[in-house]
Design a protein around this motif. Structure first.
Motif, PDB file in Angstrom:
ATOM      1  N   ASP A 133       1.767  10.572   4.743  1.00 60.07           N
ATOM      2  CA  ASP A 133       2.413   9.290   5.043  1.00 60.07           C
ATOM      3  C   ASP A 133       2.087   8.811   6.456  1.00 60.07           C
TER       4      ASP A 133
ATOM      5  N   LYS B 286      -6.064  10.380   1.118  1.00 52.23           N
ATOM      6  CA  LYS B 286      -5.122   9.315   0.791  1.00 52.23           C
ATOM      7  C   LYS B 286      -4.295   8.945   2.023  1.00 52.23           C
ATOM      8  N   ASP B 287      -3.877   7.661   2.088  1.00 54.35           N
ATOM      9  CA  ASP B 287      -3.062   7.242   3.229  1.00 54.35           C
ATOM     10  C   ASP B 287      -1.574   7.283   2.882  1.00 54.35           C
ATOM     11  N   SER B 288      -1.235   8.135   1.910  1.00 55.08           N
ATOM     12  CA  SER B 288       0.165   8.418   1.587  1.00 55.08           C
ATOM     13  C   SER B 288       0.250   9.836   1.034  1.00 55.08           C
TER      14      SER B 288
ATOM     15  N   SER C 138      -1.501  -0.201  10.922  1.00 55.71           N
ATOM     16  CA  SER C 138      -1.065   1.194  11.002  1.00 55.71           C
ATOM     17  C   SER C 138      -0.432   1.470  12.366  1.00 55.71           C
TER      18      SER C 138
ATOM     19  N   SER D 171      -7.187   4.403   1.830  1.00 56.87           N
ATOM     20  CA  SER D 171      -7.605   5.693   1.274  1.00 56.87           C
ATOM     21  C   SER D 171      -9.129   5.796   1.230  1.00 56.87           C
TER      22      SER D 171
ATOM     23  N   GLU E 237      -0.411   5.890   6.741  1.00 58.21           N
ATOM     24  CA  GLU E 237      -0.097   4.611   6.098  1.00 58.21           C
ATOM     25  C   GLU E 237      -0.782   3.449   6.828  1.00 58.21           C
ATOM     26  N   GLY E 238      -1.463   2.623   6.060  1.00 62.92           N
ATOM     27  CA  GLY E 238      -2.165   1.475   6.619  1.00 62.92           C
ATOM     28  C   GLY E 238      -3.629   1.729   6.913  1.00 62.92           C
TER      29      GLY E 238
END
Length: 260
Positions: A101, A91-93, A195, A108, A104-105
């Motif tokens: 985190d 996951k991108d968070s 990102s 996922s 982010e950007g």
């Protein structure tokens, strides 16, 4: 032989005590904890629960949470298995036991169906192993949804076995195709624009090399305590990726396996 997830989770080591070929219906329940990087190359760490249930029948078929549905064969020092399960994800968070985190950007990388094939051969006290995993295409997003392949070669064996259990060790190297390296370690221009990372092109090649130790201690005839340490060093384009904060990755896990 040993099968290690791309997240560096010591699942293969923790299940070394399970029989390769059941002579009768067998069930195994496993529970434990693992401390590992939040994603391959991350400097952040997370402690996550390990849970698995597995059924084996005499014809060689098995069904489990971790490995999915498959078939295995072992005789005269040779082992072979096929399975259909699920791939890793990222996951991108930050979310519970997954993601960061920092990504982010990036988008996922979602779980998808995965086909696996593995073979092993005993040469005296040493076991040679090879496994190939093919993750199916998830969607049309080239950066995160492409099909990809990961090959692992391993060399391992038992160092010590006695009243205090068994100590196993292995060396391994992993190789990814273009799509694998791009999915997990590449940064496209689109991803770079949304990102914190600069664009990073990747090519097929060596992903990592490392070593693992596993200690299996029998608690009773049907229950084992297994503790494993796996250390992998990222190589090539994976090591040079802007996503990679730490090239040397360590995973420590402990698990109880109960068979009945």
């Amino acid at each position: 032989m040993l099968r290690l997830h791309p997240t560096l989770l010591c699942s293969g080591l923790l299940l070394m005590s399970a029989p390769l070929h059941a002579e009768d219906w067998q069930y195994q329940l496993s529970a434990g904890l693992a401390n590992l990087p939040r994603y391959s190359g991350s400097d952040e760490r997370v402690t996550t629960p390990l849970l698995d249930a597995r059924l084996e029948i005499p014809q060689g078929f098995f069904l489990g949470i971790k490995d999915g549905l498959g078939w295995q064969y072992a005789q005269d020092g040779f082992g072979f298995s096929l399975h259909l399960g699920s791939s890793d994800r990222r996951k991108d968070s930050r979310s519970h036991f997954h993601g960061s985190d920092r990504l982010e950007g990036m988008g996922s990388i979602k779980q998808r169906g995965q086909l696996g094939i593995a073979a092993s051969h005993d040469i005296g006290p040493v076991t040679l192993g090879a496994s190939l995993e093919h993750a199916l295409k998830k969607d049309s997003d080239r950066d995160t949804g492409s099909a990809y392949n990961l090959l692992e070669l391993s060399l391992g064996g038992t160092l010590v076995e006695g009243a205090y259990g068994r100590l196993d060790a292995s060396l391994s190297s992993r190789f990814g195709d273009d799509d694998y390296l791009r999915t997990w370690y590449g940064v496209s221009r689109v991803q770079a624009s949304r990102s914190r990372f600069a664009a990073h092109d990747t090519d097929a090649g060596l992903v990592s090399s490392g070593a693992a130790l596993s200690w299996t201690y029998p608690l009773d005839p049907n229950m084992d305590l297994v503790t494993a340490l796996d250390v992998q060093h990222l190589m090539g384009d994976a090591a040079d990726s802007p996503l990679t904060e730490r090239r040397t990755q360590a995973t420590l896990a402990t698990q109880i396996n109960y068979r009945f």
